[in-house]
Design a protein around this motif. Structure first.
Motif, PDB file in Angstrom:
ATOM      1  N   GLN A   1       3.643   5.711  -5.417  1.00 21.60           N
ATOM      2  CA  GLN A   1       3.569   5.554  -6.996  1.00 21.60           C
ATOM      3  C   GLN A   1       3.213   6.594  -7.411  1.00 21.60           C
ATOM      4  O   GLN A   1       3.327   7.622  -8.539  1.00 21.60           O
ATOM      5  CB  GLN A   1       3.007   4.415  -7.178  1.00 21.60           C
ATOM      6  CG  GLN A   1       2.919   4.594  -8.706  1.00 21.60           C
ATOM      7  CD  GLN A   1       3.175   2.501  -8.788  1.00 21.60           C
ATOM      8  OE1 GLN A   1       2.647   1.651  -8.670  1.00 21.60           O
ATOM      9  NE2 GLN A   1       3.367   2.280 -10.451  1.00 21.60           N
ATOM     10  N   ARG A   2       1.485   6.541  -6.809  1.00 25.32           N
ATOM     11  CA  ARG A   2       0.685   7.711  -6.732  1.00 25.32           C
ATOM     12  C   ARG A   2       0.717   8.939  -6.919  1.00 25.32           C
ATOM     13  O   ARG A   2       0.560  10.326  -7.696  1.00 25.32           O
ATOM     14  CB  ARG A   2      -0.891   7.422  -6.261  1.00 25.32           C
ATOM     15  CG  ARG A   2      -1.896   7.020  -7.187  1.00 25.32           C
ATOM     16  CD  ARG A   2      -3.074   6.741  -6.055  1.00 25.32           C
ATOM     17  NE  ARG A   2      -3.063   5.854  -6.507  1.00 25.32           N
ATOM     18  CZ  ARG A   2      -3.978   5.041  -4.467  1.00 25.32           C
ATOM     19  NH1 ARG A   2      -3.880   5.877  -3.395  1.00 25.32           N
ATOM     20  NH2 ARG A   2      -4.388   3.638  -4.959  1.00 25.32           N
ATOM     21  N   ALA A   3       1.539   9.070  -5.811  1.00 27.98           N
ATOM     22  CA  ALA A   3       2.427  10.640  -5.719  1.00 27.98           C
ATOM     23  C   ALA A   3       3.571  11.230  -6.436  1.00 27.98           C
ATOM     24  O   ALA A   3       4.396  11.628  -6.550  1.00 27.98           O
ATOM     25  CB  ALA A   3       2.189  10.853  -3.983  1.00 27.98           C
ATOM     26  N   GLN A   4       3.903   9.794  -7.266  1.00 25.21           N
ATOM     27  CA  GLN A   4       5.159  10.214  -7.718  1.00 25.21           C
ATOM     28  C   GLN A   4       6.486   9.853  -6.652  1.00 25.21           C
ATOM     29  O   GLN A   4       7.516  11.099  -6.805  1.00 25.21           O
ATOM     30  CB  GLN A   4       5.041  10.622  -8.950  1.00 25.21           C
ATOM     31  CG  GLN A   4       4.956  10.453 -10.241  1.00 25.21           C
ATOM     32  CD  GLN A   4       4.770   9.863 -11.349  1.00 25.21           C
ATOM     33  OE1 GLN A   4       6.562   9.229 -11.040  1.00 25.21           O
ATOM     34  NE2 GLN A   4       4.230   8.451 -11.471  1.00 25.21           N
ATOM     35  N   HIS A   5       6.631   9.654  -5.309  1.00 20.11           N
ATOM     36  CA  HIS A   5       7.381  10.400  -3.998  1.00 20.11           C
ATOM     37  C   HIS A   5       8.452   8.071  -4.300  1.00 20.11           C
ATOM     38  O   HIS A   5       8.004   7.719  -4.521  1.00 20.11           O
ATOM     39  CB  HIS A   5       6.524   9.814  -3.083  1.00 20.11           C
ATOM     40  CG  HIS A   5       7.092  10.299  -2.229  1.00 20.11           C
ATOM     41  ND1 HIS A   5       6.170  10.260  -0.854  1.00 20.11           N
ATOM     42  CD2 HIS A   5       8.281  10.821  -1.976  1.00 20.11           C
ATOM     43  CE1 HIS A   5       7.375  10.525   0.532  1.00 20.11           C
ATOM     44  NE2 HIS A   5       8.397  10.676  -0.733  1.00 20.11           N
TER      45      HIS A   5
ATOM     46  N   GLU B   1       0.919  -0.802   0.558  1.00 24.35           N
ATOM     47  CA  GLU B   1      -0.014   0.440  -0.351  1.00 24.35           C
ATOM     48  C   GLU B   1       0.805   1.115  -0.144  1.00 24.35           C
ATOM     49  O   GLU B   1       0.615   2.146  -1.015  1.00 24.35           O
ATOM     50  CB  GLU B   1      -0.799   0.099   0.725  1.00 24.35           C
ATOM     51  CG  GLU B   1      -2.263  -0.845   1.020  1.00 24.35           C
ATOM     52  CD  GLU B   1      -2.873  -1.257   2.076  1.00 24.35           C
ATOM     53  OE1 GLU B   1      -2.839  -0.519   3.023  1.00 24.35           O
ATOM     54  OE2 GLU B   1      -4.007  -2.171   2.051  1.00 24.35           O
ATOM     55  N   GLU B   2       2.350   1.167   0.817  1.00 28.44           N
ATOM     56  CA  GLU B   2       3.351   2.303   1.136  1.00 28.44           C
ATOM     57  C   GLU B   2       3.210   3.384  -0.204  1.00 28.44           C
ATOM     58  O   GLU B   2       2.742   4.173  -1.148  1.00 28.44           O
ATOM     59  CB  GLU B   2       3.415   2.239   2.244  1.00 28.44           C
ATOM     60  CG  GLU B   2       5.310   2.953   2.230  1.00 28.44           C
ATOM     61  CD  GLU B   2       4.625   4.649   2.249  1.00 28.44           C
ATOM     62  OE1 GLU B   2       3.220   4.100   3.138  1.00 28.44           O
ATOM     63  OE2 GLU B   2       5.477   5.166   1.789  1.00 28.44           O
ATOM     64  N   LEU B   3       3.827   1.206  -1.377  1.00 29.68           N
ATOM     65  CA  LEU B   3       4.280   1.611  -2.591  1.00 29.68           C
ATOM     66  C   LEU B   3       3.340   1.825  -3.172  1.00 29.68           C
ATOM     67  O   LEU B   3       3.675   3.040  -4.651  1.00 29.68           O
ATOM     68  CB  LEU B   3       4.910   0.020  -2.995  1.00 29.68           C
ATOM     69  CG  LEU B   3       6.364  -0.183  -2.920  1.00 29.68           C
ATOM     70  CD1 LEU B   3       6.610  -1.989  -3.299  1.00 29.68           C
ATOM     71  CD2 LEU B   3       7.541   1.016  -3.065  1.00 29.68           C
ATOM     72  N   LEU B   4       2.304   1.760  -3.441  1.00 27.11           N
ATOM     73  CA  LEU B   4       1.189   2.432  -4.267  1.00 27.11           C
ATOM     74  C   LEU B   4       0.881   4.104  -4.142  1.00 27.11           C
ATOM     75  O   LEU B   4       0.943   4.492  -4.998  1.00 27.11           O
ATOM     76  CB  LEU B   4      -0.118   1.906  -3.909  1.00 27.11           C
ATOM     77  CG  LEU B   4      -0.832   1.183  -5.448  1.00 27.11           C
ATOM     78  CD1 LEU B   4      -0.436   0.305  -5.921  1.00 27.11           C
ATOM     79  CD2 LEU B   4      -2.440   0.697  -5.119  1.00 27.11           C
ATOM     80  N   ALA B   5       0.426   4.354  -3.858  1.00 26.60           N
ATOM     81  CA  ALA B   5       0.353   5.605  -2.697  1.00 26.60           C
ATOM     82  C   ALA B   5       1.895   6.255  -3.484  1.00 26.60           C
ATOM     83  O   ALA B   5       1.722   7.285  -3.667  1.00 26.60           O
ATOM     84  CB  ALA B   5       0.292   5.644  -1.133  1.00 26.60           C
TER      85      ALA B   5
END
Ligand SMILES: Nc1ncnc2c1ncn2[C@@H]1O[C@H](COP(=O)(O)OP(=O)(O)OP(=O)(O)O)[C@@H](O)[C@H]1O
Length: 559
Positions: free
Chosen positions: A467-471, A461-465
């Motif tokens: 990825q969404r934020a391009q962080h 979930e952390e990775l997905l978030a």
């Protein structure tokens, strides 16, 4: 005030705090490099949300690059301001255009052209002309400039004598090419990057229902790097606002580095004239750099219009910026690579170091020199982290494993998944392979940094978030970056290479206006450094004898 809100303010200095508390009405923030402008605006938004003044769903933070939007989104998330959108002008406009097109025009929105050059090339061929790739790119830049400056072809044609001449293209032909390019796109039902804003603004102007919907969605606006706003972006922003004025703009006139592309710092500097009730703030306390670096940066910009006087907040730092002069570019690259390799043996992490240059063509030589010293590198801006095929596959596998369930320790699960996509404990040789490895390894480091007991589901979930934020996670590699792409970033140790007249400032910068833009670019480069700033240049290239860049002496840096 809730405890959380007080905590948000506590992280700020008195000037930043005043900004965070100015939640309503027009606000402009003139913020020097490294003075915490990103901190001030992210905390302002988070504070507004926490105090209940902003509905997070109705806040839009606008930036110019997806990377900056990702950074902003990541920082807002850390401050608990979830739900706030950080977007680029282009991204926000594209989402709106795609949403409104079926309602107000019918059918799907036209397709976005991936790049202009192929279409221009086709147009040029249809006119029986042959032009170099470089000239085609120059024509693309002219089309972009015309559109972001909001000029019709007729008005543009009248101003052509003030535009740079293009090799092998007469003014008449240039107009002809642009006309045919427009027709070609119409026939193909395609639009280019700038058309997204052009069409959206047209739609918001003629369709009051569309304008109303946007205004209902967004109520509070913040624009970062406002010195780089173009007339077209500013126009769209005004349409988003309508009669309202909850707008906070932040920027630094000394960091205007896109005027060649139509940006103008005058919108920032004249904000008060446009909004007489605006509150203006200044941030001049520099937290980033050591005092000697701040002194050099101030000297470079002394008495320039809109320049702020930075005061160093950090103490100590007796390492003054240095300048080294070499015979050839190769000598320079070798020496810089050696210095970096030595720093690493003293324990400096590769990710703490950046090498900045004026043009992308300069990266290959430095990359080669560093690779031959065994130093891992990453070319910034070449490819976005989450667009890398390996990274995408790794994330997919991790998500799959999270769904399937796996109780083993996180590090073990993640390293197993990474092995499937080619990661191994030992880094490979060779620049490209090593960069791939470093990208995958940064996912493992991220897993390693998670709190003990984190499950694969939570990690996924952390990775997905992110990825969404391009962080992006931190890669253990020296960053190589063109100065333009380094804006907004910082590193403990920065090398700026190629500081030779004709390279930086670049040879085609001849007018005072162009030289000033180069100076601001040098300012951006120098102010990326936290602890050490090493400047260098070389005397001869392509049989031309060169002098040290004027910016070195003007910043008061000596060999
Ligand atoms: N009040 C503060 N106290 C301590 N450190 C601060 C404070 N404000 C900012 N900093 C630090 O100063 C540095 C610059 O902050 P930030 O990245 O927000 O800068 P910026 O003004 O957006 O920079 P630039 O315009 O040069 O890109 C960061 O390392 C940040 O942590």
């Amino acid at each position: 005030m809730t405890a959380d809100a007080a905590e948000i303010l506590q992280a700020l200095d008195p000037d930043q705090r005043e900004i965070a508390q100015a939640l309503r009405g027009p606000v402009s923030v003139l913020a020097g490099a490294g003075t915490g402008k990103t901190r001030a605006i992210t905390h302002r938004i988070a504070y507004g949300v926490r105090m209940g003044v902003y509905d997070p769903q109705r806040v839009l933070a606008v930036t110019f690059t997806r990377k900056a939007a990702g950074e902003l989104q990541g920082r807002l998330r850390e401050l608990g301001a979830d739900g706030v959108r950080a977007r680029t002008f282009h991204g926000a406009a594209l989402a709106q255009l795609s949403h409104f097109w079926p309602q107000f025009v019918g059918g799907d929105a036209p397709q976005l052209l991936p790049g202009k050059v192929a279409a221009i090339s086709q147009t040029v061929e249809s006119l029986g002309m042959r032009l170099s790739g470089e000239t085609l790119r120059d024509i693309a830049a002219e089309i972009e400039w015309r559109k972001v400056s909001m000029l019709s072809l007729d008005t543009y044609a009248q101003q052509l004598d003030q535009r740079p001449a293009l090799a092998g293209v007469t003014p008449e032909k240039l107009i002809d090419i642009q006309e045919r390019y427009t027709k070609l796109l119409e026939e193909r039902r395609q639009i280019d990057f700038e058309d997204v804003l052009v069409l959206l603004s047209g739609m918001l102007e003629v369709e009051p229902r569309a304008a109303l919907q946007v205004r209902e969605q967004y109520r509070f606006f913040t624009v970062d790097e406002f010195q780089d706003v173009s007339p077209l972006q500013r126009h769209v922003l005004k349409l988003w606002l309508g009669a309202r004025d909850d707008l906070c703009v932040v920027g630094d006139a000394s960091q205007t580095i896109y005027s060649f592309a139509g940006a103008s710092s005058s919108f920032l500097l004249r904000f008060g004239a446009e909004y007489p009730n605006a509150r203006e703030f200044r941030l001049e306390r520099n937290y980033r750099s050591t005092p000697p670096i701040v002194v050099s940066a101030n000297r470079l910009m002394r008495e320039k219009p809109g320049a702020l006087q930075l005061s160093p907040m950090r103490e100590g730092g007796d390492v003054v910026p240095q300048f080294e002069w070499f015979q050839t570019e190769q000598d320079e690259a070798r020496a810089v690579a050696q210095a970096i390799a030595q720093a690493r043996t003293r324990g400096v992490p590769a990710s703490d170091i950046a090498v900045l240059y004026r043009t992308n063509a300069q990266s290959a030589r430095i990359e080669e020199a560093l690779t031959s010293q065994g130093v891992p590198t990453r070319v910034h801006g070449a490819q976005r982290f989450y667009d890398r095929a390996d990274v995408r596959r790794a994330i997919l596998l991790i998500r799959g494993q999270a769904k399937a369930g796996d109780d083993r320790p996180l590090f073990q699960v993640v390293s197993d998944m990474l092995r499937v996509v080619g990661w191994s404990a030992k880094p490979p040789e060779g620049a490209a392979e090593r960069e791939r490895w470093e990208a995958l390894n940064s996912i493992l480091s991220l897993a390693d940094e998670m709190p003990p007991g984190t499950t694969i589901v939570q990690f996924s979930e952390e990775l997905l978030a992110r990825q969404r934020a391009q962080h992006e996670p931190k890669m253990e590699a020296v960053t190589l970056s063109a100065v333009h792409a380094s804006k907004g970033l910082e590193w403990p140790h920065v090398h700026v290479v190629g500081l030779s007249e004709g390279i930086f400032p670049i040879s085609h910068a001849q007018s005072e206006h162009d030289i000033e833009e180069e100076r601001r670019l040098a300012y951006v480069a120098f102010t990326r450094a936290r602890d050490t700033l090493l400047l260098s240049g070389f005397a001869s290239a392509a049989r031309v004898a060169r002098q040290p860049s004027r910016f070195v002496g003007e910043a008061g840096v000596r060999p």
